[in-house]
Design a protein around this motif. Structure first.
Motif, PDB file in Angstrom:
ATOM      1  N   ALA A   1       0.881  -1.375  -0.196  1.00  0.00           N
ATOM      2  CA  ALA A   1      -0.032  -0.049  -0.039  1.00  0.00           C
ATOM      3  C   ALA A   1       0.894   1.083   0.118  1.00  0.00           C
ATOM      4  CB  ALA A   1      -0.916   0.045   1.126  1.00  0.00           C
ATOM      5  N   ARG A   2       1.775   1.422   0.839  1.00  0.00           N
ATOM      6  CA  ARG A   2       2.703   2.482   0.779  1.00  0.00           C
ATOM      7  C   ARG A   2       3.507   2.696  -0.721  1.00  0.00           C
ATOM      8  NH1 ARG A   2       5.754   0.648   4.889  1.00  0.00           N
ATOM      9  NH2 ARG A   2       4.412   1.634   6.556  1.00  0.00           N
ATOM     10  N   GLU A   3       4.015   1.606  -1.028  1.00  0.00           N
ATOM     11  CA  GLU A   3       4.363   1.548  -2.564  1.00  0.00           C
ATOM     12  C   GLU A   3       3.535   2.302  -3.443  1.00  0.00           C
ATOM     13  OE1 GLU A   3       6.449  -1.344  -5.727  1.00  0.00           O
ATOM     14  OE2 GLU A   3       6.535  -1.666  -3.809  1.00  0.00           O
ATOM     15  N   MET A   4       2.340   1.493  -3.339  1.00  0.00           N
ATOM     16  CA  MET A   4       1.284   2.248  -4.600  1.00  0.00           C
ATOM     17  C   MET A   4       0.937   3.690  -4.057  1.00  0.00           C
ATOM     18  SD  MET A   4      -2.649   0.876  -4.925  1.00  0.00           S
ATOM     19  CE  MET A   4      -3.403   2.047  -3.695  1.00  0.00           C
ATOM     20  N   VAL A   5       0.854   4.030  -3.008  1.00  0.00           N
ATOM     21  CA  VAL A   5       0.531   5.378  -2.539  1.00  0.00           C
ATOM     22  C   VAL A   5       1.734   6.287  -3.083  1.00  0.00           C
ATOM     23  CG1 VAL A   5       0.290   7.320  -0.630  1.00  0.00           C
ATOM     24  CG2 VAL A   5      -0.908   5.087  -0.705  1.00  0.00           C
ATOM     25  N   MET A   6       2.956   6.066  -2.986  1.00  0.00           N
ATOM     26  CA  MET A   6       4.439   6.433  -3.344  1.00  0.00           C
ATOM     27  C   MET A   6       4.167   6.853  -4.822  1.00  0.00           C
ATOM     28  SD  MET A   6       5.811   7.677  -0.603  1.00  0.00           S
ATOM     29  CE  MET A   6       7.607   8.084  -1.272  1.00  0.00           C
ATOM     30  N   ARG A   7       3.991   5.697  -5.546  1.00  0.00           N
ATOM     31  CA  ARG A   7       3.849   5.780  -7.127  1.00  0.00           C
ATOM     32  C   ARG A   7       2.732   6.765  -7.563  1.00  0.00           C
ATOM     33  NH1 ARG A   7       3.506  -0.271  -9.000  1.00  0.00           N
ATOM     34  NH2 ARG A   7       2.388  -0.135  -7.038  1.00  0.00           N
ATOM     35  N   SER A   8       1.471   6.647  -6.792  1.00  0.00           N
ATOM     36  CA  SER A   8       0.467   7.449  -7.249  1.00  0.00           C
ATOM     37  C   SER A   8       0.746   9.051  -6.999  1.00  0.00           C
ATOM     38  CB  SER A   8      -0.885   7.234  -6.479  1.00  0.00           C
ATOM     39  OG  SER A   8      -1.182   5.916  -6.797  1.00  0.00           O
ATOM     40  N   THR A   9       1.308   9.211  -5.883  1.00  0.00           N
ATOM     41  CA  THR A   9       1.717  10.720  -5.653  1.00  0.00           C
ATOM     42  C   THR A   9       2.836  11.390  -6.594  1.00  0.00           C
ATOM     43  OG1 THR A   9       3.151   9.902  -3.814  1.00  0.00           O
ATOM     44  CG2 THR A   9       1.101  10.851  -3.189  1.00  0.00           C
ATOM     45  N   SER A  10       3.799  10.415  -6.806  1.00  0.00           N
ATOM     46  CA  SER A  10       4.867  10.661  -7.843  1.00  0.00           C
ATOM     47  C   SER A  10       4.253  11.048  -9.222  1.00  0.00           C
ATOM     48  CB  SER A  10       5.669   9.444  -7.944  1.00  0.00           C
ATOM     49  OG  SER A  10       6.743   9.983  -8.868  1.00  0.00           O
ATOM     50  N   THR A  11       3.257  10.027  -9.794  1.00  0.00           N
ATOM     51  CA  THR A  11       2.282  10.439 -10.892  1.00  0.00           C
ATOM     52  C   THR A  11       1.710  11.790 -10.887  1.00  0.00           C
ATOM     53  OG1 THR A  11       2.557   8.113 -11.364  1.00  0.00           O
ATOM     54  CG2 THR A  11       0.857   9.404 -12.648  1.00  0.00           C
ATOM     55  N   ALA A  12       0.913  11.843  -9.783  1.00  0.00           N
ATOM     56  CA  ALA A  12       0.214  13.048  -9.506  1.00  0.00           C
ATOM     57  C   ALA A  12       1.152  14.249  -9.548  1.00  0.00           C
ATOM     58  CB  ALA A  12      -0.642  12.996  -8.170  1.00  0.00           C
ATOM     59  N   LYS A  13       2.271  14.250  -9.025  1.00  0.00           N
ATOM     60  CA  LYS A  13       3.062  15.083  -9.064  1.00  0.00           C
ATOM     61  C   LYS A  13       3.503  15.613 -10.525  1.00  0.00           C
ATOM     62  CE  LYS A  13       7.357  17.048  -6.970  1.00  0.00           C
ATOM     63  NZ  LYS A  13       8.498  16.526  -5.943  1.00  0.00           N
ATOM     64  N   ASP A  14       3.889  14.597 -11.230  1.00  0.00           N
ATOM     65  CA  ASP A  14       4.496  14.705 -12.573  1.00  0.00           C
ATOM     66  C   ASP A  14       3.264  15.371 -13.262  1.00  0.00           C
ATOM     67  OD1 ASP A  14       6.937  13.586 -11.879  1.00  0.00           O
ATOM     68  OD2 ASP A  14       6.363  11.577 -12.696  1.00  0.00           O
ATOM     69  N   ARG A  15       2.242  14.781 -13.193  1.00  0.00           N
ATOM     70  CA  ARG A  15       0.972  15.584 -14.031  1.00  0.00           C
ATOM     71  C   ARG A  15       0.804  16.967 -13.621  1.00  0.00           C
ATOM     72  NH1 ARG A  15      -3.295  10.769 -14.392  1.00  0.00           N
ATOM     73  NH2 ARG A  15      -2.103   9.107 -15.571  1.00  0.00           N
ATOM     74  N   ALA A  16       0.972  17.129 -12.390  1.00  0.00           N
ATOM     75  CA  ALA A  16       0.554  18.656 -12.099  1.00  0.00           C
ATOM     76  C   ALA A  16       1.905  19.391 -12.621  1.00  0.00           C
ATOM     77  CB  ALA A  16       0.780  18.941 -10.498  1.00  0.00           C
ATOM     78  N   GLU A  17       2.998  18.957 -12.311  1.00  0.00           N
ATOM     79  CA  GLU A  17       4.286  19.791 -12.947  1.00  0.00           C
ATOM     80  C   GLU A  17       3.907  20.026 -14.458  1.00  0.00           C
ATOM     81  OE1 GLU A  17       7.793  17.767 -11.539  1.00  0.00           O
ATOM     82  OE2 GLU A  17       7.581  18.576  -9.621  1.00  0.00           O
ATOM     83  N   ASN A  18       3.641  19.259 -15.155  1.00  0.00           N
ATOM     84  CA  ASN A  18       3.414  19.008 -16.662  1.00  0.00           C
ATOM     85  C   ASN A  18       2.374  20.135 -17.056  1.00  0.00           C
ATOM     86  OD1 ASN A  18       3.511  18.516 -19.166  1.00  0.00           O
ATOM     87  ND2 ASN A  18       2.400  16.808 -19.187  1.00  0.00           N
TER      88      ASN A  18
END
Length: 158
Positions: free
Chosen positions: A33-50
């Motif tokens: 669950a921790r790994e999934m949350v970390m990947r999800s937040t990383s993806t959300a951060k990348d999308r927000a930056e883009n």
């Protein structure tokens, strides 16, 4: 009593094993669950930056378009002022020529020449203004359309 103690010891040992296995499973689930949350937040951060970068680029493009439009507008106003100045001078020259005309025929020739030149000049000014406005509007419209398309395209890809 020893039988009861042995049974209790076995039960306690079995409970400890179950608890240890349960803890391992909980740890695995927690880690997953921790790994999934970390990947999800990383993806959300990348999308927000883009999205932010794309928005900044689009805003810069809009600013450039508005600056070009303002320059175009000031050029149009300058051309109108110049055309008015030329028209006034042409009228003054025609009035001077009329004042120095020696005959009615000369006066009619001056008037005819003035009207012809004035009409031709006005038509040329109108045509030039139309062409210029169309050019500025087309250029700026294309820039806005292209950049809006890029923004929405890159936003979908994000």
């Amino acid at each position: 009593m020893t039988k009861k103690t042995a049974t209790t010891a076995k039960t306690t040992k079995a409970a400890s094993k179950v608890e240890a296995e349960t803890n391992k499973i909980v740890d695995r689930v927690t880690d997953g669950a921790r790994e999934m949350v970390m990947r999800s937040t990383s993806t959300a951060k990348d999308r927000a930056e883009n999205l932010f970068e794309t928005t900044q680029e689009y805003n810069k493009t809009i600013e450039d378009v508005l600056v070009r439009a303002a320059k175009g507008y000031t050029n149009i106003l300058g051309n109108i002022a110049e055309a008015a100045f030329v028209n006034v001078n042409r009228g003054i020259n025609a009035a001077e020529k009329l004042a120095s005309a020696k005959s009615l025929k000369d006066a009619m020739d001056v008037q005819t020449t003035y009207v012809r030149e004035q009409s031709e000049c006005s038509m040329n000014n109108a045509r030039a203004a139309y062409d210029y406005v169309r050019e500025v509007a087309t250029e700026n419209g294309e820039a806005l359309r292209d950049n809006a398309a890029k923004m929405w395209k890159s936003n979908k890809a994000a």
